[in-house]
Design an enzyme around this catalytic site. Structure first.
Site, PDB file in Angstrom:
ATOM      1  N   PHE A  10     -50.718  31.619   3.325  1.00  0.00           N
ATOM      2  CA  PHE A  10     -52.120  31.669   2.893  1.00  0.00           C
ATOM      3  C   PHE A  10     -52.377  32.842   1.952  1.00  0.00           C
ATOM      4  O   PHE A  10     -52.907  32.671   0.848  1.00  0.00           O
ATOM      5  CB  PHE A  10     -53.012  31.749   4.133  1.00  0.00           C
ATOM      6  CG  PHE A  10     -54.470  31.948   3.830  1.00  0.00           C
ATOM      7  CD1 PHE A  10     -55.174  31.037   3.071  1.00  0.00           C
ATOM      8  CD2 PHE A  10     -55.146  33.066   4.324  1.00  0.00           C
ATOM      9  CE1 PHE A  10     -56.524  31.220   2.788  1.00  0.00           C
ATOM     10  CE2 PHE A  10     -56.486  33.251   4.053  1.00  0.00           C
ATOM     11  CZ  PHE A  10     -57.172  32.323   3.289  1.00  0.00           C
ATOM     12  N   ARG A  27     -41.304  37.665  -8.661  1.00  0.00           N
ATOM     13  CA  ARG A  27     -40.421  36.659  -8.092  1.00  0.00           C
ATOM     14  C   ARG A  27     -40.929  36.362  -6.687  1.00  0.00           C
ATOM     15  O   ARG A  27     -41.203  37.284  -5.914  1.00  0.00           O
ATOM     16  CB  ARG A  27     -38.974  37.161  -8.044  1.00  0.00           C
ATOM     17  CG  ARG A  27     -37.968  36.160  -7.467  1.00  0.00           C
ATOM     18  CD  ARG A  27     -36.559  36.748  -7.509  1.00  0.00           C
ATOM     19  NE  ARG A  27     -36.155  37.034  -8.874  1.00  0.00           N
ATOM     20  CZ  ARG A  27     -35.566  38.164  -9.261  1.00  0.00           C
ATOM     21  NH1 ARG A  27     -35.317  39.118  -8.381  1.00  0.00           N
ATOM     22  NH2 ARG A  27     -35.232  38.350 -10.515  1.00  0.00           N
ATOM     23  N   ASP A  42     -33.671  31.868   6.867  1.00  0.00           N
ATOM     24  CA  ASP A  42     -34.394  32.515   7.957  1.00  0.00           C
ATOM     25  C   ASP A  42     -34.412  34.022   7.765  1.00  0.00           C
ATOM     26  O   ASP A  42     -33.436  34.621   7.299  1.00  0.00           O
ATOM     27  CB  ASP A  42     -33.745  32.182   9.296  1.00  0.00           C
ATOM     28  CG  ASP A  42     -33.923  30.724   9.683  1.00  0.00           C
ATOM     29  OD1 ASP A  42     -34.877  30.095   9.184  1.00  0.00           O
ATOM     30  OD2 ASP A  42     -33.102  30.216  10.473  1.00  0.00           O
ATOM     31  N   ALA A  64     -44.006  36.988   7.901  1.00  0.00           N
ATOM     32  CA  ALA A  64     -44.090  37.416   9.300  1.00  0.00           C
ATOM     33  C   ALA A  64     -44.268  36.182  10.172  1.00  0.00           C
ATOM     34  O   ALA A  64     -44.532  35.085   9.681  1.00  0.00           O
ATOM     35  CB  ALA A  64     -45.256  38.372   9.509  1.00  0.00           C
ATOM     36  N   TYR A 134     -47.439  40.611  19.139  1.00  0.00           N
ATOM     37  CA  TYR A 134     -47.481  40.564  17.680  1.00  0.00           C
ATOM     38  C   TYR A 134     -47.833  41.930  17.105  1.00  0.00           C
ATOM     39  O   TYR A 134     -47.139  42.446  16.210  1.00  0.00           O
ATOM     40  CB  TYR A 134     -48.499  39.514  17.225  1.00  0.00           C
ATOM     41  CG  TYR A 134     -48.843  39.584  15.755  1.00  0.00           C
ATOM     42  CD1 TYR A 134     -47.897  39.263  14.790  1.00  0.00           C
ATOM     43  CD2 TYR A 134     -50.122  39.963  15.334  1.00  0.00           C
ATOM     44  CE1 TYR A 134     -48.209  39.335  13.434  1.00  0.00           C
ATOM     45  CE2 TYR A 134     -50.436  40.032  13.989  1.00  0.00           C
ATOM     46  CZ  TYR A 134     -49.480  39.723  13.047  1.00  0.00           C
ATOM     47  OH  TYR A 134     -49.784  39.794  11.716  1.00  0.00           O
ATOM     48  N   ILE A 184     -73.920  21.314  15.654  1.00  0.00           N
ATOM     49  CA  ILE A 184     -74.084  21.579  17.080  1.00  0.00           C
ATOM     50  C   ILE A 184     -74.726  22.957  17.260  1.00  0.00           C
ATOM     51  O   ILE A 184     -74.248  23.930  16.687  1.00  0.00           O
ATOM     52  CB  ILE A 184     -72.723  21.550  17.801  1.00  0.00           C
ATOM     53  CG1 ILE A 184     -72.100  20.152  17.686  1.00  0.00           C
ATOM     54  CG2 ILE A 184     -72.869  21.957  19.259  1.00  0.00           C
ATOM     55  CD1 ILE A 184     -70.679  20.094  18.201  1.00  0.00           C
TER      56      ILE A 184
END
Length: 303
Positions: A10, A27, A42, A64, A134, A184
């Site tokens: 994102f 790059r 990976d 990440a 995390y 709602i």
């Protein structure tokens, strides 16, 4: 030339657009083979970055693995360590050895903690208080990058953003936007808090400022929009951007948290009811930087 890891994500996609707009040579890498990207496979402690690092002066490390607050799912602790710590330090070590001048690391405000005290926004000088695996993995990576910088001379810049929002974002922000759009009535009118967020284009602007500004070297920079907002204010901003009424009902925050605990959504509701305010004044002063968009402008670009 700049290297961008996590370029298909994102933030990475928006950053690429900004790099192109500014005419900066870069790059972009991806874990799999894609047209226009340098595949690296990976990301772990054994990834070979030599081809991607050839001719690179500045690395912007966005790649990440994370945890999902909406579904409650998340990567296991070992994978967080493998990607976020070992993968980061392996890349940074190879970058330093290849002559990279500056390494930008996108961390998280969660290193400071999950919530701030009313009237005391997070600052870069706070004692870290990560409460998730995390956040702990990001903090460990920060510490080891600082050590590497001292031994190698490569400049390291750490950026800690709060929740990042923008067109196409997922997670808790998308979930709230869908609820607002549905019409709602939301029992959020009684919430009195302040939460900092950062629009993705503001974050991209800060990342590139940090990559190029001499004063950024060796700094921990907190990111964010100019103003933090309360949850009811956020709902009103979203409704205005979407073009629908803001339907808010009063409900005591304690009752919301109790219901959330029963429903297994405690963490999601805590984001709506508690404080998480970030002081970006040091970042703005050091880099002479101002976020290009306020929240009203940003949300209109999202919908």
């Amino acid at each position: 030339m700049l290297l961008v890891t996590g370029a298909t994500g994102f933030v990475g996609q928006d950053l690429q657009q900004e790099l192109c707009t500014r005419g900066l040579a870069f790059r972009a890498t991806s874990r799999t083979s894609r047209q226009g990207y340098s595949p690296v496979g990976d990301i772990d402690g054994a990834t070979d970055w030599s081809a991607a690092l050839s001719g690179i002066e500045i690395v912007i490390h966005l790649a990440a693995t994370n945890q999902n607050v909406v579904t409650g799912s998340g990567e296991d602790r070992e994978l967080l360590r493998t990607v976020n710590i070992e993968g980061t330090i392996n890349l940074a070590g190879q970058a330093a050895a290849s002559g990279v001048r500056r390494f930008i690391f996108l961390s998280t405000i969660k290193v400071n903690g999950e919530r701030s005290v009313k009237g005391h926004p997070f600052t870069p000088d706070d004692v870290p208080a990560p409460q998730t695996d995390y956040a702990a993995s990001k903090l460990e990576a920060e510490k080891r990058l600082i050590e590497l910088s001292r031994s190698s001379g490569m400049e390291v810049v750490i950026i800690r953003p709060p929740l990042v929002y923008g067109r196409g974002v997922g997670g808790s922000f998308r979930a709230l936007a869908k609820l607002v759009k549905s019409g709602i009535p939301l029992p959020l009118a009684s919430i009195s808090n302040r939460r900092s967020m950062v629009y993705v284009e503001n974050l991209s602007d800060l990342v590139l400022t940090a990559a190029l500004h001499p004063a950024a070297a060796g700094q921990v920079l907190l990111a964010g929009d100019v103003d933090a907002v309360s949850t009811p204010e956020l709902v009103r901003h979203l409704a205005a951007a979407i073009g629908c009424p803001a339907r808010l009902l009063p409900c005591p925050p304690l009752a919301l948290r109790t219901l959330a605990a029963v429903a297994g959504k405690k963490e999601l509701v805590s984001r709506l009811t508690e404080w998480l305010e970030v002081d970006i004044t040091p970042t703005r002063s050091l880099l002479d930087w101002t976020p290009p968009f306020d929240m009203g402008q940003a949300l209109k670009r999202c919908f």
